[in-house]
Structures are given as C-alpha cells and as structure tokens.
Design an enzyme around this catalytic site. Structure first.
Site, PDB file in Angstrom:
ATOM      1  N   LEU A 179       0.853  -1.179   0.000  1.00 26.01           N
ATOM      2  CA  LEU A 179       0.000   0.000   0.000  1.00 26.01           C
ATOM      3  C   LEU A 179       0.889   1.228   0.000  1.00 26.01           C
ATOM      4  CD1 LEU A 179      -2.698  -1.043   2.643  1.00 26.01           C
ATOM      5  CD2 LEU A 179      -2.868  -1.185   0.156  1.00 26.01           C
ATOM      6  N   ASP A 180       0.476   2.280  -0.739  1.00 23.50           N
ATOM      7  CA  ASP A 180       1.273   3.496  -0.758  1.00 23.50           C
ATOM      8  C   ASP A 180       1.208   4.179   0.603  1.00 23.50           C
ATOM      9  OD1 ASP A 180      -0.921   5.676  -0.857  1.00 23.50           O
ATOM     10  OD2 ASP A 180      -1.478   4.348  -2.495  1.00 23.50           O
ATOM     11  N   ILE A 181       1.973   5.216   0.757  1.00 23.36           N
ATOM     12  CA  ILE A 181       2.192   5.794   2.081  1.00 23.36           C
ATOM     13  C   ILE A 181       0.914   6.363   2.691  1.00 23.36           C
ATOM     14  CG2 ILE A 181       2.901   8.009   1.098  1.00 23.36           C
ATOM     15  CD1 ILE A 181       4.882   8.252   3.462  1.00 23.36           C
ATOM     16  N   THR A 227      -2.268   5.349   1.931  1.00 23.66           N
ATOM     17  CA  THR A 227      -3.359   4.382   1.972  1.00 23.66           C
ATOM     18  C   THR A 227      -3.301   3.610   3.282  1.00 23.66           C
ATOM     19  OG1 THR A 227      -3.297   4.180  -0.437  1.00 23.66           O
ATOM     20  CG2 THR A 227      -4.444   2.460   0.778  1.00 23.66           C
TER      21      THR A 227
END
Length: 327
Positions: free
Chosen positions: A160-162, A164
């Site tokens: 997951l991106d930072i 999310t």
C-alpha cells in the site's frame, strides 16, 4: 562502382564480426562465475540451496531482504568455509550451510526444519511505508512489526502506498505471498474510497469497463456507490471498489485521470481475509487459508440489464366501416 562494392563488402564483414563478438560476449556473460569452493556436485540436488535464499529466508539471527542479501554477497561480505563468495546464485549443500556461512564476520544460524507457514493481518496506518528501511527516515511498518514478531522474515502480500490505510497481509512464506499477488489468480481486493468530484455515468462506465493511461492498461473494476451522504451536508462520496490487478496506485491513477480527487483510501478485504474490527496499527495472527478459499467466483463487471420491451396491444377486431348512401 568497384569502390562501392568493396566498401559494402567491408561493411558486411564488419557487421558479421560485430554480431559474432556480441554473441560470444553474451554467452560469456551467461557463464556462472568461477569459484574455488566445491561444496556441491555438477547437477543441482534437492538438498542444494542458493546462497542469497539461505541468508534472507533461513537465517534466524539476522534479517535481510533478498536484494539486501544479494548486495551483501556482491560486496564481498559473505564467506563460505573461509572463502569469499561474490555470486548470489552460488549453490551449497544444507549440511555445509549449517556451520560454514558467515555474513560480515558473523556466523549465520540456519534453521534446519522447514518453517511453519504463518499469516498475520495488519491494520496499516496512514503515513507508514511498507519496506524494511526507509532512506528518508519515514515510519516503517516492517520495522514496527519486527519489534513484536522478532523471529520471522515477514513478507507483505502486495503493498500500500504511504497514504493508503487498512488491511495488509504479512506472512513468512514467500511462495504463498506470490500466489496471492498474481493477477491471474484473480484474488479480489476491496477498498472503501472517499472521493470529491462529480460522478457521471460516463466516469462510472469507464471505471467498470477498464481504461488505458499512458500505455498502462487498467482492467475493469467493480464500483458501488454507498448511500452514506446526506443531502446538503457534504460534497464527498464514498465508493466501494473491487479489483484483481493490484497495480501501483491503480485506484488513485484511474480516478485522477477522470478528474476525481481521492481524499481517503482504505483497503477492507483481501481475498477471504477481512479488516473488520482490527484496531489501527495492530496485528493479529489468523489461520492459513488456501488459494481456492481466496478466489471469488464471478466477474467484476456488472452484467447488463435487459430492457423489458412493452407488450404490444393486440389490434382491435372492430367491424369494417360501412358507407351509408343518403338519398
């Protein structure tokens, strides 16, 4: 004319020499590096293991990712039986690996028995990066988990991106993580997305049927609008989006292309695992489930509704008109 013929013949000969040399160079590059250590037979045995895999997956007294282990080997920090090895693909026998491998001068402790597959569900916080170490000094999810689960090599299933948040699966089995990540297995990932912008039928149709952005194809996703917004109180809308690809920033890229701003993104399920009531920042261990249990039957695209044609009324059977002749 003779000069042109000689020049073309010289060029052809140079081309042939170039291609032959390049082929020889490629064959030379494919050759394994010469190493004086002879700990294995000429063919790969079932008891042989790659040196990089041994360090990153079976070492119990140090934690390294695969890339970190390969970098350490190439830099000359690994010795086997007192001799330096610089090839990550070097094979050695399990019997020799127990007491002969040193990493940066420290003896590698190897676990002989195969590890039991374990799975943890983690509620990721916004602002955390899913990596072992971050060069920018940002909070790392794996560093936080290693404090509570110190004796396991954790492998995240997807990332997951930072910004999310939500569910992320951790396991100590790299093969299981790979199976759950592959798009061909069609494991469903479901997100709750808070968006700001106007949702038109054209935009919803584009998300459901698929879209191409900059030579990257994003397959169709299942999009449902949650009826949680009260009229006149907010301009945000909550969506429930399900996809199977898991490409980098897939939902954010698709919505940004359609001029829709994502203000919050939460993953609530991955396959048969649900986020449910796991507190933010906490992790719980759950039973291992097979790949068949994670597969959801059916397509993500919603079937088209067949329009019901109105019934045609039968023609009246009235008597024909008779003309009356007036005298």
């Amino acid at each position: 004319l003779n000069l042109m013929i000689n020049t073309s013949a010289r060029i052809r000969s140079q081309r042939c020499t170039f291609f032959s040399l390049s082929a020889i160079t490629r064959r030379q590059l494919r050759l394994p590096p010469r190493c004086p250590i002879r700990l294995l037979s000429s063919h790969q045995d079932c008891n042989d293991i790659r040196l990089s895999k041994l360090i990153c997956q079976h070492g119990t007294n140090m934690f390294m990712s695969k890339r970190q282990a390969e970098r350490c080997i190439r830099d000359g920090g690994v010795t086997v039986a007192g001799q330096q090895v610089t090839s990550p693909s070097f094979l050695l026998n399990w019997k020799d690996a127990t007491c002969s491998v040193k990493v940066d001068g420290k003896l590698l402790q190897v676990q002989q028995s195969p590890r039991e597959t374990r799975v943890w569900l983690v509620h990721k916080l916004p602002g955390e990066v899913v990596s072992e170490r971050d060069p920018h000094g940002r909070p790392s999810l794996l560093e936080r988990l290693h404090q509570s689960i110190p004796s396991h090599h954790l492998k995240p299933v997807g990332r997951l991106d930072i910004m999310t948040e939500g569910l992320i699966i951790m396991t100590n089995n790299g093969a299981l993580a790979r199976e759950l990540e592959l798009p061909k297995n069609k494991v469903h990932r479901t997100y709750r997305v808070r968006v700001h912008g106007k949702l038109t039928p054209y935009k919803l149709k584009a998300m459901r049927s698929g879209i191409t952005i900059g030579n990257i194809r994003y397959n169709g996703m299942k999009v449902e609008i949650e009826n949680t917004r009260k009229k006149g109180t907010s301009t945000n809308t909550w969506l429930r989006i399900t996809c199977t690809q898991g490409k980098n920033r897939q939902i954010r890229n698709v919505l940004a292309h359609l001029a829709i701003n994502v203000t919050r993104l939460i993953r609530i399920s991955y396959g048969d695992y649900q986020l449910q009531t796991i507190p933010p920042g906490m992790a719980i261990e759950v039973p291992v489930k097979t790949l068949e249990q994670h597969r959801n039957v059916g397509s993500l695209t919603q079937p088209r509704k067949n329009k019901v044609k109105p019934k045609e009324e039968p023609l009246s059977t009235a008597a024909p008109v008779q003309w009356v002749r007036h005298l």
